[in-house]
Design a protein around this motif. Structure first.
Motif, PDB file in Angstrom:
ATOM      1  N   ALA A  14     -17.997 -50.268 119.572  1.00  0.00           N
ATOM      2  CA  ALA A  14     -16.602 -49.965 119.903  1.00  0.00           C
ATOM      3  C   ALA A  14     -15.815 -49.380 118.746  1.00  0.00           C
ATOM      4  N   ARG A  16     -16.261 -46.815 116.621  1.00  0.00           N
ATOM      5  CA  ARG A  16     -16.066 -45.351 116.597  1.00  0.00           C
ATOM      6  C   ARG A  16     -15.031 -44.929 117.636  1.00  0.00           C
ATOM      7  N   SER A  17     -15.030 -45.559 118.811  1.00  0.00           N
ATOM      8  CA  SER A  17     -14.043 -45.229 119.842  1.00  0.00           C
ATOM      9  C   SER A  17     -12.624 -45.528 119.363  1.00  0.00           C
ATOM     10  N   GLU A  20     -11.553 -42.856 116.901  1.00  0.00           N
ATOM     11  CA  GLU A  20     -11.259 -41.560 117.518  1.00  0.00           C
ATOM     12  C   GLU A  20      -9.929 -41.585 118.261  1.00  0.00           C
ATOM     13  N   VAL A  87     -13.996 -51.224 125.454  1.00  0.00           N
ATOM     14  CA  VAL A  87     -15.323 -50.795 124.988  1.00  0.00           C
ATOM     15  C   VAL A  87     -16.058 -52.027 124.467  1.00  0.00           C
ATOM     16  N   LEU A 108     -15.534 -47.791 128.771  1.00  0.00           N
ATOM     17  CA  LEU A 108     -16.659 -46.948 128.363  1.00  0.00           C
ATOM     18  C   LEU A 108     -17.944 -47.732 128.567  1.00  0.00           C
ATOM     19  N   GLY A 174     -19.928 -41.282 123.345  1.00  0.00           N
ATOM     20  CA  GLY A 174     -18.832 -41.932 124.054  1.00  0.00           C
ATOM     21  C   GLY A 174     -17.516 -41.837 123.314  1.00  0.00           C
ATOM     22  N   ALA A 175     -17.556 -42.032 122.015  1.00  0.00           N
ATOM     23  CA  ALA A 175     -16.322 -41.982 121.232  1.00  0.00           C
ATOM     24  C   ALA A 175     -15.645 -40.620 121.335  1.00  0.00           C
ATOM     25  N   TRP A 178     -13.196 -39.746 124.463  1.00  0.00           N
ATOM     26  CA  TRP A 178     -11.877 -40.323 124.685  1.00  0.00           C
ATOM     27  C   TRP A 178     -10.741 -39.321 124.565  1.00  0.00           C
TER      28      TRP A 178
END
Length: 310
Positions: A14, A16-17, A20, A87, A108, A174-175, A178
């Motif tokens: 989570a 990196r998300s 970002e 996430v 995510l 995934g990141a 967003w």
């Protein structure tokens, strides 16, 4: 225009998300993560990776034990959110929490739903021998990963991918989704596509029983099974030594031709017979030691032909 958000996440997946979304300039008014846990020999309390990043970013952090608590829900509702971003948070959100943000809660998920709903989609995809998976942003519902899909990206799984390497691919992919998803959410242009009712599978948590290698299984099945458990918890076998049996994890193995009683070494270089075919053990970790290549392992621990692994 920026969105007023809460972020809910816990592990490295989570982090990196969160970074970002913060970099995109949205207003993250609160981060929710799991409470600190005692870890290590000293049993000192350690904050989650998401908690640590949130503090660096100067975002207030809440670590509720349960989102079913009325006080927790009231505090969440008072944030007056446009949306909540989830996430790998590690808690199930009740309907009251899902309804609180104006635009709902977005999650995510590391698979192509409805395949691999649940707790361990990355490991299960590798263990099953899947050749493709993906990352999806879904609108959350009360059901387990049943919500409609808002954005999707596919990711190939190679025959050398482990749970760890696939985790990192999905985390990065995934990141980066967003910024597109939240920009579309602001514009009101996100299209929700209901999940198919066919092909539903569940990614249940890994059990200790699954980690012990069953040499009676075909090598072609065991190779991805081992990679899907690498590096944690690690597929393992027992090896008899002069000091008694020791547990050895196998972190990488490849399928080869070979025939013999399952679990028997067919040469002195870690070619092990399986129910069908054989496995060449490539990377191992002896109990209490670090991970190492097969040749390094054999320098300290001989496994001659005819050795039977437990």
């Amino acid at each position: 225009m920026t969105l007023r958000l809460a972020f809910m996440g816990t592990p490295d997946f989570a982090v990196r998300s969160l970074a970002e979304i913060a970099a995109a300039g949205h207003e993250i008014v609160r981060v929710y993560t799991q409470p600190p846990r005692k870890r290590g020999r000293g049993q000192s309390e350690q904050k989650t990776p998401v908690h640590q990043l949130a503090e660096l970013l100067g975002i207030p952090v809440s670590t509720p034990v349960s989102f079913k608590d009325d006080a927790v829900l009231e505090a969440f509702e008072s944030l007056d959110l446009d949306a909540a971003i989830v996430v790998a948070f590690g808690q199930i959100l009740p309907q009251r929490a899902l309804d609180a943000p104006r635009l709902g809660c977005l999650n995510l998920h590391g698979s192509l739903l409805p395949r691999w709903r649940g707790a361990a989609p990355v490991q299960r995809a590798v263990m099953a021998g899947d050749t493709v998976t993906g990352v999806q942003i879904q609108q959350m519902e009360a059901g387990l990963d049943t919500g409609p899909i808002l954005l999707s990206e596919t990711v190939a799984i190679s025959d050398t991918d482990t749970a760890a390497s696939l985790h990192d691919k999905l985390m990065d992919t995934g990141a980066l989704m967003w910024s597109r998803a939240l920009a579309a959410l602001e514009r009101g242009s996100l299209q929700a596509v209901p999940q198919s009712q066919e092909g539903v599978t569940y990614a249940s948590k890994i059990t200790p029983e699954e980690a012990r290698i069953d040499w009676t299984r075909p090598a072609a099945e065991l190779s991805p099974h081992i990679r899907g458990l690498s590096p944690f918890p690690g597929a393992w076998f027992e090896l008899a030594t002069e000091k008694g049996p020791v547990r050895v994890k196998v972190l990488m193995a490849t399928s080869e031709a070979g025939e013999g009683a399952p679990g028997t070494a067919l040469d002195d270089k870690l070619l092990i017979a399986c129910g069908a075919g054989a496995l060449r053990l490539v990377r191992l970790q002896r109990e209490g030691k670090g991970a190492m290549k097969a040749e390094d392992f054999l320098r300290g621990t001989a496994v001659p032909a005819g050795t039977v692994l437990g």
